[in-house]
Design a protein around this motif. Structure first.
Motif, mmCIF file in Angstrom:
data_model
loop_
_atom_site.group_PDB
_atom_site.id
_atom_site.type_symbol
_atom_site.label_atom_id
_atom_site.label_comp_id
_atom_site.label_asym_id
_atom_site.label_seq_id
_atom_site.Cartn_x
_atom_site.Cartn_y
_atom_site.Cartn_z
ATOM 1 N N GLU A 134 -32.197 49.219 -17.464
ATOM 2 C CA GLU A 134 -33.420 49.109 -18.255
ATOM 3 C C GLU A 134 -33.772 47.644 -18.461
ATOM 4 O OE1 GLU A 134 -33.897 52.729 -21.311
ATOM 5 O OE2 GLU A 134 -32.258 51.387 -21.821
ATOM 6 N N ALA A 135 -35.053 47.337 -18.365
ATOM 7 C CA ALA A 135 -35.533 45.980 -18.649
ATOM 8 C C ALA A 135 -35.719 45.836 -20.159
ATOM 9 C CB ALA A 135 -36.856 45.742 -17.932
ATOM 10 N N LEU A 136 -35.708 44.598 -20.614
ATOM 11 C CA LEU A 136 -36.042 44.350 -22.016
ATOM 12 C C LEU A 136 -37.489 44.741 -22.250
ATOM 13 C CD1 LEU A 136 -34.437 40.919 -22.906
ATOM 14 C CD2 LEU A 136 -34.165 43.046 -24.140
ATOM 15 N N PRO A 137 -37.824 45.260 -23.434
ATOM 16 C CA PRO A 137 -39.231 45.573 -23.702
ATOM 17 C C PRO A 137 -40.083 44.309 -23.582
ATOM 18 C CG PRO A 137 -37.819 46.494 -25.401
ATOM 19 C CD PRO A 137 -36.952 45.621 -24.536
ATOM 20 N N ALA A 138 -41.246 44.433 -22.974
ATOM 21 C CA ALA A 138 -42.151 43.298 -22.792
ATOM 22 C C ALA A 138 -42.868 42.985 -24.096
ATOM 23 C CB ALA A 138 -43.163 43.613 -21.706
ATOM 24 N N ALA A 139 -43.158 41.698 -24.292
ATOM 25 C CA ALA A 139 -43.912 41.275 -25.469
ATOM 26 C C ALA A 139 -45.357 41.710 -25.312
ATOM 27 C CB ALA A 139 -43.836 39.768 -25.634
ATOM 28 N N PRO A 140 -45.971 42.265 -26.379
ATOM 29 C CA PRO A 140 -47.365 42.686 -26.262
ATOM 30 C C PRO A 140 -48.293 41.491 -26.108
ATOM 31 C CG PRO A 140 -46.604 42.888 -28.532
ATOM 32 C CD PRO A 140 -45.415 42.484 -27.693
ATOM 33 N N VAL A 141 -49.384 41.673 -25.363
ATOM 34 C CA VAL A 141 -50.379 40.624 -25.169
ATOM 35 C C VAL A 141 -51.350 40.684 -26.339
ATOM 36 C CG1 VAL A 141 -52.214 39.794 -23.657
ATOM 37 C CG2 VAL A 141 -50.146 40.781 -22.684
ATOM 38 N N LEU A 177 -33.135 45.829 -31.784
ATOM 39 C CA LEU A 177 -32.706 46.537 -30.591
ATOM 40 C C LEU A 177 -31.281 46.120 -30.261
ATOM 41 C CD1 LEU A 177 -34.095 48.127 -27.992
ATOM 42 C CD2 LEU A 177 -33.869 45.877 -26.972
ATOM 43 N N LEU A 178 -30.465 47.088 -29.867
ATOM 44 C CA LEU A 178 -29.141 46.785 -29.333
ATOM 45 C C LEU A 178 -29.243 46.881 -27.820
ATOM 46 C CD1 LEU A 178 -26.088 46.273 -29.742
ATOM 47 C CD2 LEU A 178 -25.812 48.744 -29.545
ATOM 48 N N ARG A 179 -28.801 45.841 -27.142
ATOM 49 C CA ARG A 179 -28.827 45.823 -25.671
ATOM 50 C C ARG A 179 -27.403 45.709 -25.149
ATOM 51 N NH1 ARG A 179 -31.882 45.563 -21.198
ATOM 52 N NH2 ARG A 179 -31.318 44.108 -19.535
ATOM 53 N N LEU A 180 -27.037 46.624 -24.261
ATOM 54 C CA LEU A 180 -25.757 46.561 -23.566
ATOM 55 C C LEU A 180 -26.039 46.024 -22.173
ATOM 56 C CD1 LEU A 180 -24.213 50.012 -24.597
ATOM 57 C CD2 LEU A 180 -24.210 47.837 -25.832
ATOM 58 N N GLU A 181 -25.322 44.969 -21.794
ATOM 59 C CA GLU A 181 -25.558 44.326 -20.503
ATOM 60 C C GLU A 181 -24.304 44.365 -19.642
ATOM 61 O OE1 GLU A 181 -27.016 40.456 -21.650
ATOM 62 O OE2 GLU A 181 -29.067 41.213 -21.795
ATOM 63 N N ASN A 182 -24.500 44.682 -18.371
ATOM 64 C CA ASN A 182 -23.403 44.768 -17.397
ATOM 65 C C ASN A 182 -22.284 45.680 -17.892
ATOM 66 O OD1 ASN A 182 -24.680 42.898 -15.622
ATOM 67 N ND2 ASN A 182 -24.026 41.274 -17.000
ATOM 68 N N LEU A 183 -22.658 46.738 -18.573
ATOM 69 C CA LEU A 183 -21.675 47.687 -19.100
ATOM 70 C C LEU A 183 -20.967 48.397 -17.956
ATOM 71 C CD1 LEU A 183 -20.487 49.232 -21.575
ATOM 72 C CD2 LEU A 183 -22.268 50.935 -21.174
ATOM 73 N N HIS A 224 -22.663 52.758 -16.693
ATOM 74 C CA HIS A 224 -22.789 51.425 -16.099
ATOM 75 C C HIS A 224 -24.220 50.916 -16.212
ATOM 76 C CE1 HIS A 224 -19.105 52.933 -14.294
ATOM 77 N NE2 HIS A 224 -18.794 51.685 -13.988
ATOM 78 N N GLY A 225 -24.359 49.589 -16.317
ATOM 79 C CA GLY A 225 -25.689 48.988 -16.248
ATOM 80 C C GLY A 225 -26.141 48.290 -17.506
ATOM 81 N N ASN A 226 -27.468 48.163 -17.627
ATOM 82 C CA ASN A 226 -28.126 47.484 -18.743
ATOM 83 C C ASN A 226 -28.955 48.518 -19.496
ATOM 84 O OD1 ASN A 226 -27.264 44.807 -17.860
ATOM 85 N ND2 ASN A 226 -28.681 45.143 -16.171
ATOM 86 N N GLN A 227 -28.736 48.606 -20.810
ATOM 87 C CA GLN A 227 -29.355 49.671 -21.587
ATOM 88 C C GLN A 227 -29.854 49.149 -22.918
ATOM 89 O OE1 GLN A 227 -26.204 52.614 -21.884
ATOM 90 N NE2 GLN A 227 -25.547 52.061 -19.831
ATOM 91 N N ASN A 228 -30.952 49.737 -23.405
ATOM 92 C CA ASN A 228 -31.533 49.377 -24.693
ATOM 93 C C ASN A 228 -31.429 50.553 -25.658
ATOM 94 O OD1 ASN A 228 -32.485 46.901 -23.577
ATOM 95 N ND2 ASN A 228 -34.236 47.987 -22.717
#
Length: 195
Positions: free
Chosen positions: A46-53, A114-120, A159-163
């Motif tokens: 999962e990508a990080l949520p994008a900042a709103p314009v 947000l909690l982000r798990l990276e390279n889990l 495994h992976g990247n998760q939000n």
């Protein structure tokens, strides 16, 4: 001869009952322990949520907006972060299962957390949840139920990247670790300190 037939019939009945009991135990044990999960894994990126314009940036095609008077001095833009801010982070420690990767507690531009798990990388298991905990990472995993924790839901992948969104209104002060918790057997697969 009749005694021998009766004895054989009794043994067949006992063998049938024992077979049904053993088969029932195997089915219940398989449903409870789900041993095939020792050999399964899943991955998610999962990508990080994008900042709103901002709606006020850029030009407008609205004629009323063009005709309206503009102030002599434009108001200074508000200083709002456009990228997530890392509040705390840590590296996973293995507990009941080999677990690696990093955890980051983030504040998003909209003020949510947000909690982000990276390279889990961890093991699969029945009913594994992601917890924020008030207890120290590592050590005896029996302790986690006795502390304050916030259940962020089932782990999305091994495994992976998760939000994981932290519910609005959650008091995150004092939550010092992330725990991958198997709710069915009350064991921690791994944990990460948030410092």
């Amino acid at each position: 001869m009749n005694g021998l037939r009766g004895l054989l019939r009794a043994h067949r009945i006992l063998a049938s009952v024992a077979g049904v009991v053993v088969l029932s135990l195997v089915v219940v044990g398989a449903a409870l322990f789900q041993p095939w999960r020792l050999f399964t894994s899943s991955s998610l990126d999962e990508a990080l949520p994008a900042a709103p314009v901002s709606a006020s940036s850029g030009s407008s095609n609205d004629p009323a907006a063009v005709a309206s008077p503009t102030p002599a001095t434009p108001a200074p833009p508000e200083l709002v972060p456009t990228t997530p801010v890392i509040l705390s982070s840590g590296t996973f420690l293995s507990q009941e299962h080999e677990t690696t990767g990093a955890a980051r507690l983030l504040k998003l531009p909209d003020g949510s957390h947000l909690l982000r798990l990276e390279n889990l990388a961890s093991s699969d298991g029945p009913d594994v949840k992601v917890w924020l905990s008030s207890l120290e990472a590592g050590g005896d995993w029996f302790k986690y139920r006795s502390g304050r924790y916030v259940d962020l839901g089932a782990i999305k992948a091994t495994h992976g990247n998760q939000n994981y969104a932290i519910p609005t209104g959650t008091d995150i002060t004092g939550l010092t670790s992330v725990v991958l918790w198997c709710d069915r057997f009350s064991v921690a697969f791994g944990s990460a300190p948030l410092t």
